[in-house]
Design a protein around this motif. Structure first.
Motif, PDB file in Angstrom:
ATOM      1  N   VAL A  42      18.210 -23.712  27.145  1.00 28.76           N
ATOM      2  CA  VAL A  42      18.409 -22.984  25.999  1.00 28.76           C
ATOM      3  C   VAL A  42      19.186 -21.584  25.875  1.00 28.76           C
ATOM      4  O   VAL A  42      19.925 -21.256  25.247  1.00 28.76           O
ATOM      5  N   LEU A  43      18.499 -20.872  26.821  1.00 26.73           N
ATOM      6  CA  LEU A  43      19.390 -19.452  27.149  1.00 26.73           C
ATOM      7  C   LEU A  43      20.627 -19.583  27.427  1.00 26.73           C
ATOM      8  O   LEU A  43      21.320 -18.989  26.865  1.00 26.73           O
ATOM      9  N   GLU A  44      20.956 -20.608  28.400  1.00 28.42           N
ATOM     10  CA  GLU A  44      22.441 -20.537  28.684  1.00 28.42           C
ATOM     11  C   GLU A  44      23.253 -21.292  27.521  1.00 28.42           C
ATOM     12  O   GLU A  44      24.366 -20.881  27.425  1.00 28.42           O
ATOM     13  N   ARG A  45      23.002 -22.113  26.803  1.00 28.70           N
ATOM     14  CA  ARG A  45      23.588 -22.554  25.638  1.00 28.70           C
ATOM     15  C   ARG A  45      23.636 -21.453  24.487  1.00 28.70           C
ATOM     16  O   ARG A  45      24.580 -21.363  23.948  1.00 28.70           O
ATOM     17  N   ARG A  46      22.704 -20.595  24.447  1.00 27.89           N
ATOM     18  CA  ARG A  46      22.954 -19.614  23.231  1.00 27.89           C
ATOM     19  C   ARG A  46      23.707 -18.420  23.815  1.00 27.89           C
ATOM     20  O   ARG A  46      24.643 -18.138  23.139  1.00 27.89           O
ATOM     21  N   LEU A  47      23.937 -18.185  24.986  1.00 26.81           N
ATOM     22  CA  LEU A  47      24.965 -17.327  25.738  1.00 26.81           C
ATOM     23  C   LEU A  47      26.193 -17.876  25.697  1.00 26.81           C
ATOM     24  O   LEU A  47      27.149 -17.175  25.317  1.00 26.81           O
ATOM     25  N   ALA A  49      27.441 -20.191  23.588  1.00 24.34           N
ATOM     26  CA  ALA A  49      27.951 -20.217  22.221  1.00 24.34           C
ATOM     27  C   ALA A  49      28.412 -18.853  21.789  1.00 24.34           C
ATOM     28  O   ALA A  49      29.217 -18.797  21.211  1.00 24.34           O
ATOM     29  N   ALA A  50      28.033 -17.690  22.624  1.00 20.85           N
ATOM     30  CA  ALA A  50      28.575 -16.437  22.279  1.00 20.85           C
ATOM     31  C   ALA A  50      29.851 -16.152  23.405  1.00 20.85           C
ATOM     32  O   ALA A  50      30.340 -15.044  23.324  1.00 20.85           O
ATOM     33  N   GLY A  51      29.936 -17.001  24.349  1.00 18.23           N
ATOM     34  CA  GLY A  51      31.125 -16.891  25.166  1.00 18.23           C
ATOM     35  C   GLY A  51      30.736 -16.251  26.599  1.00 18.23           C
ATOM     36  O   GLY A  51      31.585 -15.827  27.206  1.00 18.23           O
ATOM     37  N   PHE A  52      29.680 -16.281  26.873  1.00 13.78           N
ATOM     38  CA  PHE A  52      28.736 -15.791  27.973  1.00 13.78           C
ATOM     39  C   PHE A  52      28.448 -16.782  28.995  1.00 13.78           C
ATOM     40  O   PHE A  52      27.772 -17.592  28.464  1.00 13.78           O
ATOM     41  N   TYR A  53      29.067 -16.773  30.051  1.00 14.07           N
ATOM     42  CA  TYR A  53      28.388 -17.878  31.405  1.00 14.07           C
ATOM     43  C   TYR A  53      27.892 -17.226  32.459  1.00 14.07           C
ATOM     44  O   TYR A  53      28.275 -16.079  33.025  1.00 14.07           O
ATOM     45  N   TRP A  55      27.501 -16.574  36.155  1.00 11.09           N
ATOM     46  CA  TRP A  55      28.151 -16.594  37.667  1.00 11.09           C
ATOM     47  C   TRP A  55      27.015 -16.367  38.539  1.00 11.09           C
ATOM     48  O   TRP A  55      26.712 -15.343  39.005  1.00 11.09           O
ATOM     49  N   PRO A  56      26.655 -17.489  39.222  1.00 17.58           N
ATOM     50  CA  PRO A  56      25.582 -17.179  40.354  1.00 17.58           C
ATOM     51  C   PRO A  56      25.833 -16.372  41.300  1.00 17.58           C
ATOM     52  O   PRO A  56      25.103 -15.638  41.871  1.00 17.58           O
ATOM     53  N   GLU A  57      27.051 -16.501  41.882  1.00 15.82           N
ATOM     54  CA  GLU A  57      27.527 -15.616  42.994  1.00 15.82           C
ATOM     55  C   GLU A  57      27.616 -13.992  42.680  1.00 15.82           C
ATOM     56  O   GLU A  57      27.453 -13.293  43.559  1.00 15.82           O
ATOM     57  N   LEU A  58      27.657 -13.856  41.427  1.00 18.72           N
ATOM     58  CA  LEU A  58      27.512 -12.303  40.851  1.00 18.72           C
ATOM     59  C   LEU A  58      25.933 -12.032  40.211  1.00 18.72           C
ATOM     60  O   LEU A  58      25.692 -10.971  39.869  1.00 18.72           O
ATOM     61  N   ASN A  59      25.305 -13.095  40.149  1.00 17.76           N
ATOM     62  CA  ASN A  59      24.162 -13.091  39.410  1.00 17.76           C
ATOM     63  C   ASN A  59      24.049 -12.208  37.913  1.00 17.76           C
ATOM     64  O   ASN A  59      23.381 -11.227  37.598  1.00 17.76           O
ATOM     65  N   GLN A  60      25.110 -12.819  37.292  1.00 13.93           N
ATOM     66  CA  GLN A  60      25.074 -11.895  36.059  1.00 13.93           C
ATOM     67  C   GLN A  60      25.826 -13.279  35.026  1.00 13.93           C
ATOM     68  O   GLN A  60      26.625 -13.842  35.515  1.00 13.93           O
ATOM     69  N   PHE A  61      25.729 -12.720  33.813  1.00 17.50           N
ATOM     70  CA  PHE A  61      26.480 -13.597  32.833  1.00 17.50           C
ATOM     71  C   PHE A  61      27.719 -12.560  32.447  1.00 17.50           C
ATOM     72  O   PHE A  61      27.966 -11.417  32.499  1.00 17.50           O
ATOM     73  N   ARG A  62      28.876 -13.397  32.267  1.00 14.10           N
ATOM     74  CA  ARG A  62      30.121 -12.705  32.219  1.00 14.10           C
ATOM     75  C   ARG A  62      30.941 -13.566  30.801  1.00 14.10           C
ATOM     76  O   ARG A  62      30.572 -14.446  30.521  1.00 14.10           O
ATOM     77  N   GLY A  63      31.890 -12.857  30.348  1.00 14.58           N
ATOM     78  CA  GLY A  63      32.679 -13.320  29.241  1.00 14.58           C
ATOM     79  C   GLY A  63      33.686 -14.305  29.561  1.00 14.58           C
ATOM     80  O   GLY A  63      34.465 -14.666  28.559  1.00 14.58           O
ATOM     81  N   GLN A  64      33.715 -14.930  30.463  1.00 15.03           N
ATOM     82  CA  GLN A  64      34.360 -16.103  30.930  1.00 15.03           C
ATOM     83  C   GLN A  64      33.524 -17.207  31.775  1.00 15.03           C
ATOM     84  O   GLN A  64      32.647 -16.692  32.310  1.00 15.03           O
ATOM     85  N   ALA A  65      34.106 -18.298  31.735  1.00 18.24           N
ATOM     86  CA  ALA A  65      33.497 -19.285  32.604  1.00 18.24           C
ATOM     87  C   ALA A  65      33.901 -19.066  34.039  1.00 18.24           C
ATOM     88  O   ALA A  65      34.898 -18.865  34.226  1.00 18.24           O
ATOM     89  N   PRO A  66      32.929 -19.476  34.966  1.00 17.41           N
ATOM     90  CA  PRO A  66      33.123 -19.397  36.481  1.00 17.41           C
ATOM     91  C   PRO A  66      34.393 -20.446  36.737  1.00 17.41           C
ATOM     92  O   PRO A  66      34.402 -21.476  36.113  1.00 17.41           O
ATOM     93  N   GLN A  67      35.130 -19.921  37.689  1.00 18.27           N
ATOM     94  CA  GLN A  67      36.154 -20.637  38.067  1.00 18.27           C
ATOM     95  C   GLN A  67      35.690 -21.400  39.101  1.00 18.27           C
ATOM     96  O   GLN A  67      35.087 -21.268  40.044  1.00 18.27           O
TER      97      GLN A  67
END
Length: 67
Positions: A42-47, A49-53, A55-67
């Motif tokens: 639910v948390l990941e879907r919610r974020l 939907a706002a364009g945040f994904y 990134w496990p290697e950075l341990n943060q959400f960012r404004g683009q999907a991981p590559q």
């Protein structure tokens, strides 16, 4: 600030709060959702939907999907 109302929280505020908690308190997203008793999907879907994904290697959400 708490994440208890994360499903209704403004997505930009949620993004900021989750990243702050990941940076300062938790080693990864699994630890955060477990400790705070959140539904990770639910948390990941919610974020997402706002364009945040997450990134496990950075341990943060960012404004683009991981590559």
């Amino acid at each position: 600030m708490s994440l208890t109302n994360y499903q209704a929280m403004d997505p930009n505020m949620l993004y900021s709060l989750v990243n702050t908690k990941l940076r300062n308190e938790y080693r990864d997203l699994d630890e955060l959702v477990s400790a705070m008793e959140l539904d990770r999907a639910v948390l990941e879907r919610r974020l997402a939907a706002a364009g945040f994904y997450y990134w496990p290697e950075l341990n943060q959400f960012r404004g683009q999907a991981p590559q």
